[in-house]
Design an enzyme around this catalytic site. Structure first.
Site, mmCIF file in Angstrom:
data_model
loop_
_atom_site.group_PDB
_atom_site.id
_atom_site.type_symbol
_atom_site.label_atom_id
_atom_site.label_comp_id
_atom_site.label_asym_id
_atom_site.label_seq_id
_atom_site.Cartn_x
_atom_site.Cartn_y
_atom_site.Cartn_z
ATOM 1 N N SER A 8 0.823 -1.205 0.000
ATOM 2 C CA SER A 8 0.000 0.000 0.000
ATOM 3 C C SER A 8 0.863 1.262 0.000
ATOM 4 O O SER A 8 1.657 1.464 -0.915
ATOM 5 C CB SER A 8 -0.974 -0.036 1.175
ATOM 6 O OG SER A 8 -1.974 0.934 1.023
ATOM 7 N N ASP A 19 -8.810 -2.582 -6.786
ATOM 8 C CA ASP A 19 -8.184 -2.351 -5.498
ATOM 9 C C ASP A 19 -9.211 -1.800 -4.512
ATOM 10 O O ASP A 19 -9.790 -0.727 -4.711
ATOM 11 C CB ASP A 19 -7.029 -1.372 -5.663
ATOM 12 C CG ASP A 19 -6.222 -1.195 -4.396
ATOM 13 O OD1 ASP A 19 -6.764 -0.603 -3.441
ATOM 14 O OD2 ASP A 19 -5.064 -1.641 -4.348
ATOM 15 N N HIS A 43 -6.691 -5.663 -1.418
ATOM 16 C CA HIS A 43 -5.681 -4.639 -1.189
ATOM 17 C C HIS A 43 -4.577 -5.254 -0.342
ATOM 18 O O HIS A 43 -4.818 -5.651 0.800
ATOM 19 C CB HIS A 43 -6.295 -3.435 -0.469
ATOM 20 C CG HIS A 43 -5.346 -2.291 -0.304
ATOM 21 N ND1 HIS A 43 -4.878 -1.550 -1.368
ATOM 22 C CD2 HIS A 43 -4.775 -1.741 0.806
ATOM 23 C CE1 HIS A 43 -4.078 -0.599 -0.921
ATOM 24 N NE2 HIS A 43 -3.985 -0.705 0.394
#
Length: 407
Positions: A160, A256, A323
């Site tokens: 991330s 995502d 994610h």
């Protein structure tokens, strides 16, 4: 994000504080020293290094940075003393065959800028330190002293906001590592794209404008990009990654879940909550909402052209509502892990790093992929259900979800 993992698939690693960084001004938002968790390599992996950066979104102004200051995302004083390693950080060959015996480090995220900020002055009223870029250098220098100066192979990776770190600092990392080492960069869920939200506003671009301004990040973003565009655009990989010289691999879900929740449909763009059920689970989307979601996938794929056509680029873009897929054993490598072109993420990344086989694959549109672990968010319950091929596999409780929104 804290995740409960099976004891047979993960293990806990103690925290290390980089006390020497304080004298260099390389400190967290609250002025505390940066930190990482380090599991030493062994055998054939003794001189191989994997430096993985933690995610946790960004703070874009004094208010949001002050909110982070007293959490683990702004202070090493608030960090847990042990952190679970699994997936790409696993020390078991059956779960991580290409990197299990490497030196594996997870760098904690406490600056709020993907390690790009550097403001010398400290406001006496807020006592906030914006020193992310210094932290990056200080941590790498500390690892060099602990053996990385002898590295034969080295990877910088992250999840991330940490995945974005590995992209933005890819060439910087290579420059700090010994010249003889084989160096590559790997980003998990770090390819954030510049797209308008459902109300037609450039929400994420405006947000990054504020991040770059607040943290003084412009001077630490790639000059090959900032010389042509406003600095905040260089926070988006689509505008700067083509100039990266070091080999780079991207793994990302085309749908995502963080980007859909926070870029495509941020709360300010959905004041009446009409997207709430859709954002939680794509199966709940109306036909018009799903059309918008499919449009986001097209935007994402178009943004991937920013990587360029180099053979040194690799990518694994599956059609999951997910994610970060490298830190969880379920999605990195297990018998029921997601696959693309008959390869798990672990296999694709390992083959790419060792030059066994290049990998550049994009999945067919949702809902064609039946191997996905789809992450279905419920902020009201502060939980995430992992929906695998239509069957809920687990509920993972996470009290910090509301605060950091899982990036």
């Amino acid at each position: 994000m804290l995740i409960v993992i099976r004891s047979t698939e993960g293990f806990f690693v103690d925290i290390t504080y980089v006390q020497s960084a304080v004298a260099k001004g390389a400190v967290c938002l609250d002025g505390s020293p940066p930190a990482y968790h380090f599991d030493r390599g062994s055998g054939a992996g003794i001189n191989n290094w994997l430096v993985h950066f933690e995610g946790g979104a960004w703070c874009n102004n004094i208010t949001t940075c002050l909110a982070r200051k007293d959490t683990s995302f702004g202070s090493s004083k608030k960090m847990v003393k042990q952190l679970a390693f699994s997936g790409i950080l696993s020390n078991k060959p059956q779960f991580n065959p290409d990197f299990y015996n490497w030196n594996r480090i997870k760098v904690r995220y406490c600056d709020g800028s993907s390690f790009t900020g550097d403001v010398e002055a400290v406001d006496p009223a807020t006592k906030l330190y914006f020193r992310g870029a210094r932290i990056f250098v200080a941590v790498i220098e500390d690892l060099l002293e602990k053996g990385m100066k002898n590295a034969e192979n080295a990877v910088v990776s992250g999840c991330s906001a940490g995945g974005l770190t590995s992209i933005l600092h890819c060439d910087n990392f290579k420059a700090l590592v010994p010249m003889g080492a084989k160096v590559k960069c790997f980003a998990d869920a770090g390819y954030f794209i510049n797209v308008k939200d459902v109300s037609g506003v450039q929400h994420i671009e405006n947000f990054y404008d504020d991040v770059v301004k607040t943290h003084g990040a412009a001077k630490n973003l790639p000059s090959s990009c900032t010389s042509k565009r406003k600095p905040s655009l260089c926070f988006f990989p689509q505008y700067m990654s083509q100039q990266i010289q070091t080999p780079l691999f991207i793994t990302n879900a085309a749908y995502d879940s963080w980007q859909i929740n926070n870029i495509l449909v941020p709360g300010v763009a959905d004041p009446h909550g009409t997207w709430h059920n859709c954002k939680i689970d794509l199966k709940n989307c109306s036909p018009s909402q799903l059309q918008t979601i499919q449009g986001f996938r097209i935007e994402f794929i178009n943004a991937l052209t920013g990587l360029g056509a180099l053979k040194s680029r690799g990518y694994f873009i599956n059609s999951c509502h997910a994610h970060c897929q490298t830190e969880m054993q379920e999605t990195w490598l297990r018998s029921d892990s997601p696959v693309l072109n008959n390869k798990t993420i672990a296999k694709a990344v390992g083959d790419w790093f060792y030059d066994r086989d290049p990998f550049q694959n994009i999945d067919c549109p949702y809902p064609c992929d039946k191997t996905c672990y789809n992450r279905n968010f419920d902020p009201q319950r502060e939980s995430i259900s992992i929906d695998y091929a239509g069957t809920t596999k687990a509920i993972l409780w996470n009290n910090s979800y509301k605060e950091i929104q899982n990036a």
